[in-house]
Each structure stands twice: as structure tokens, then as C-alpha cells.
Design an enzyme around this catalytic site. Sequence first.
Site, mmCIF file in Angstrom:
data_model
loop_
_atom_site.group_PDB
_atom_site.id
_atom_site.type_symbol
_atom_site.label_atom_id
_atom_site.label_comp_id
_atom_site.label_asym_id
_atom_site.label_seq_id
_atom_site.Cartn_x
_atom_site.Cartn_y
_atom_site.Cartn_z
ATOM 1 N N SER A 180 0.859 -1.183 0.000
ATOM 2 C CA SER A 180 0.000 0.000 0.000
ATOM 3 C C SER A 180 0.897 1.235 0.000
ATOM 4 C CB SER A 180 -0.870 0.063 1.249
ATOM 5 O OG SER A 180 -1.768 -1.010 1.302
ATOM 6 N N LYS A 225 -9.047 -1.295 4.109
ATOM 7 C CA LYS A 225 -8.776 -0.355 5.200
ATOM 8 C C LYS A 225 -9.153 1.062 4.819
ATOM 9 C CE LYS A 225 -3.764 -0.605 4.469
ATOM 10 N NZ LYS A 225 -2.517 -0.915 5.139
ATOM 11 N N ASP A 249 4.969 -13.301 6.542
ATOM 12 C CA ASP A 249 4.393 -14.634 6.802
ATOM 13 C C ASP A 249 3.077 -14.559 7.580
ATOM 14 O OD1 ASP A 249 5.205 -13.904 9.278
ATOM 15 O OD2 ASP A 249 6.480 -15.643 9.673
ATOM 16 N N ASP A 250 2.475 -13.365 7.612
ATOM 17 C CA ASP A 250 1.245 -13.177 8.388
ATOM 18 C C ASP A 250 -0.009 -13.516 7.597
ATOM 19 O OD1 ASP A 250 2.018 -10.967 6.774
ATOM 20 O OD2 ASP A 250 0.485 -9.734 7.723
ATOM 21 N N GLY A 307 4.309 -5.214 16.091
ATOM 22 C CA GLY A 307 4.388 -3.966 16.873
ATOM 23 C C GLY A 307 4.292 -2.703 16.052
ATOM 24 N N ASP A 363 -37.472 18.994 15.850
ATOM 25 C CA ASP A 363 -36.717 19.041 14.591
ATOM 26 C C ASP A 363 -37.482 19.872 13.567
ATOM 27 O OD1 ASP A 363 -35.109 18.471 12.416
ATOM 28 O OD2 ASP A 363 -35.849 16.429 12.148
HETATM 29 C C1 SPV Z 1 -32.197 13.770 10.099
HETATM 30 O O1 SPV Z 1 -31.439 12.901 10.541
HETATM 31 O O2 SPV Z 1 -32.409 14.823 10.685
HETATM 32 C C2 SPV Z 1 -32.856 13.591 8.812
HETATM 33 C C3 SPV Z 1 -33.180 12.241 8.355
HETATM 34 O O3 SPV Z 1 -33.189 14.565 8.186
HETATM 35 S S1 SPV Z 1 -34.786 11.919 8.877
HETATM 36 O O4 SPV Z 1 -34.811 12.008 10.347
HETATM 37 O O5 SPV Z 1 -35.129 10.575 8.433
HETATM 38 O O6 SPV Z 1 -35.678 12.904 8.300
HETATM 39 MG MG MG Z 2 -33.172 16.331 9.275
#
Ligand code: SPV
Ligand code: MG
Length: 436
Positions: free
Chosen positions: A13, A48, A95-96, A128, A208
Amino acid sequence: MNNKKKTVYIGLSADALHHGHMGLLEKGREYGDLIIGLFTDEAISTFKRLPYLNYEQRKKILLNFKGVKKVVPQPVHDYSINLKKFKPDFMIHGDDWKTGYMKEFRDNCIKVLKSYGGKLIEVKYTKGVSSSAFIDQLNAITITPDIRRATLKRLINTKKISRFIESHNPISAIIAENTYYNKNGIRVGFDGFWSSSLTDSTALGKPDNESLANSQRLLSIDQIFDVTSKPLIFDGDTGGQIDHLDMKIKSMERLGISAVIFEDKTGLKQNSLFKNTSNQQQEDKDKFAKKLKIAKKAQRSDDFMVIARIESFILGKGLNDALNRADSYIGSGADGIMIHSKSDTPDEIFSFSKKFKSKHSNIPLVCVPSTYNQVKEKQLEERGFNIVIYANHMLRAAYPAMRKVALEILKNSRSKEANKYLYPINDILNLIPGAK
Ligand code: SPV
Ligand code: MG
């Protein structure tokens, strides 16, 4: 004996080189010219965290190492594909890989080497040191708003599906950033954070409905960014007043937020998951498209994304309405689409993705499986979803636990019985990086 003409394959990597890698290169040089199979960013992201340095940067470093004659892309974790192609005389590996998920790749390599007379050389694995721990530390120390902001586009361009989880304060973000699960040797973790209007409001005891000031939410993200390094997608609700958009976008970009998702609702916004949606209203398609145009015009950096969230399924408008809106929003410059649903099956978002992706295969598609939580990431990936958001789970996990503990204390008039629900003090002290 001059064996310098022989070729030696080493898969790397090379994102954080340490003395373990030097041991491999030294050993390889004893056998011949080195061909480095350098894992592509996409290949790394399957086992990863996204590499700190991109493929070209890592290639440049390796080409300056003694003995390295060629650096070739290693596009998958199984080296045998490149062995078939380059037919090196030798392959060197630690060898891991004799047990765990790498065993299958080892068996494949041995088979291919045998088919043309190549030889496997295994060197003792350097204990380590962990490249993953190195990268985590590097990210934590060197993260800037510009680097963090750009990570989302890198993820979308690299991973089939990226996994985001809600974080409503620094401690939940620390847990989200540092929680990894070892799935047969593959380190599975979250790619970034979702800043949810629901959980930000709930954490402050508010509904909300956009009553929280944008500046207050950004202040909390600033605190999250103080202690983390992964990218964040911001739930921008309806976007609010058009005249404020320019200022809002500028503040988000300056902090290092990677994307904002605006939803096509209007009036007093309510959470989309409420059963009764009769008092929720979807914005006129053209008005919302105009809003997106203005938001896109406001951004200063190239890598910030404005994603349009379609509420047609939430409000019972159906698939055609959702698809028409998607066309219009993309036409107005939206960088991606989030299709929301509160159905208890993923059928309607699948019906959307099928039509949507056949027309807009390169436009990132986002979903939030809160109600249809039986869906597996693989199913979403197969249907073209680029981002899955676990939108409220950290908050919903924390508060029932608090209630349980509070009840135990009340019930027993002491805290002994609640102890089994608690992090030991020592774990809490050690949770914060740098606390020791
Ligand atoms: C939030 O997480 O506030 C979202 C997604 O807007 S939902 O609650 O499903 O509306
Ligand atoms: Mg929202």
C-alpha cells in the site's frame, strides 16, 4: 552468481512506510529487480481506510527507492492476478497471511507461481507496527478544513459505497471515528459523519423544525472537527431563506464540511419520519431547483457538494414525481440526490435507483435506511447507491442507556446495580485520545 536480471514482486500500500516494509524491500533486492504491485486507492478502500496519499503520490515515492524498477497498479487484494500478468521469478510477502482472509490469496498465489516456475519467499512479519494506526495518527495531526472537505469526493470516486453515521457531539464523533470491526481480517469502519437536524435538535431538547440556528449547529461541528479527522455531511433542512444561502454555504465550506443536503420541503419543516405528514408540504419543483442553483453558485471551493433530497415518497407523491424532480435538480447543478423513504421495506428506493441510475449513472445517490433497516449495504451498493447514512443511531443508542441507569438507581437507592450498564471509569478515561 549474477541474478540481477531476475524479477521480484512485492505488493504494497506504501501509504505509511516503516521498517517492516524496508525489511521486505531489502530482502527482495537480494533476489533481483523489484516490481512493486502498488494497491490502487480503490483496492485499499476495500480492506482499510482511504489512503492518506493517493496512488500517484505513493508511486512517486516508491520509484525513488533503491532496487525498484517498476511500480504497477495492484487493483484488487488478491495478488495472483498480477502474478499471472507479470510472471515475476519471485514473490516476497510477510508470513502473516497464512491464516485469516488472506489465506485464500496466498493459496492462489502459490498456484500461479507454480504454474510457471516462480517461487514464494516469506519473511517474518514485523510485529508492533501498524500502518493503519500510523495513518490514523497522521490524519489526526495533519487534517485541515481543505483536506477534510475534499475527502468526500475522494471517497465517492474510490469506494463503491461509503458509510456515514450520525454524530451529534464530539464524544459520539470520537466513537464513530475510532470504532472498527475486524471482519475476517478486514478493518471495517465508518467513512464519516452525518450531522442530523433531528439529533442536533433532540440533543438540545428542541423539536426538529429548523428552530435551531444554523450558527449554533456549525459551532457544534467545529467542536467535532476539533477532535476528529473524517468528513462530514450536513443536514441543511430546507435551506431556509434564499437570501441567507450564500453566507451559510461559505460558513460550511470554511469549517471543512464536505456536503450539504437540502430537502425539498417548505413551510414549517417537520421530521420526515412522522407517521402523519398531512401538515408537511413539498416545495414547488422549480422553486427548489432555483434554490439549488443559488446554493451551487455560492460555493467557493471545487470539492464542496450540494445534494438535493427528494421527499416525494415521504409525502405520498410516488416514483414519477421523484424521478421528475431528480432530473430537474440535477439540471440545476445538484451534485447528488438523496432519495428518502419511511417505508418499512427498501422497495420504493430500489424502484427509484433502478430508473435513476439508468439515466444518471455518474450522479452520487444517497439513502437513509432508518425504517427499512433490514437492508444490507451490499444490496444498496449493487443498486448504485454511493452513500448510506445511519442517521440517528448514536443518539438513539445513548439515551435509552441513560434512562435504564437512572431507573436502576431509583429502584435500588444506590448505583451498584447500574454498574453493568456503565463504561468502567478507566475506559472512559482512555476513550479520549491523548488523555493519558
Ligand atoms: C435527520 O437525521 O435529521 C434527517 C433524516 O433529516 S430523517 O430524520 O429521516 O428525516
Ligand atoms: Mg433532518
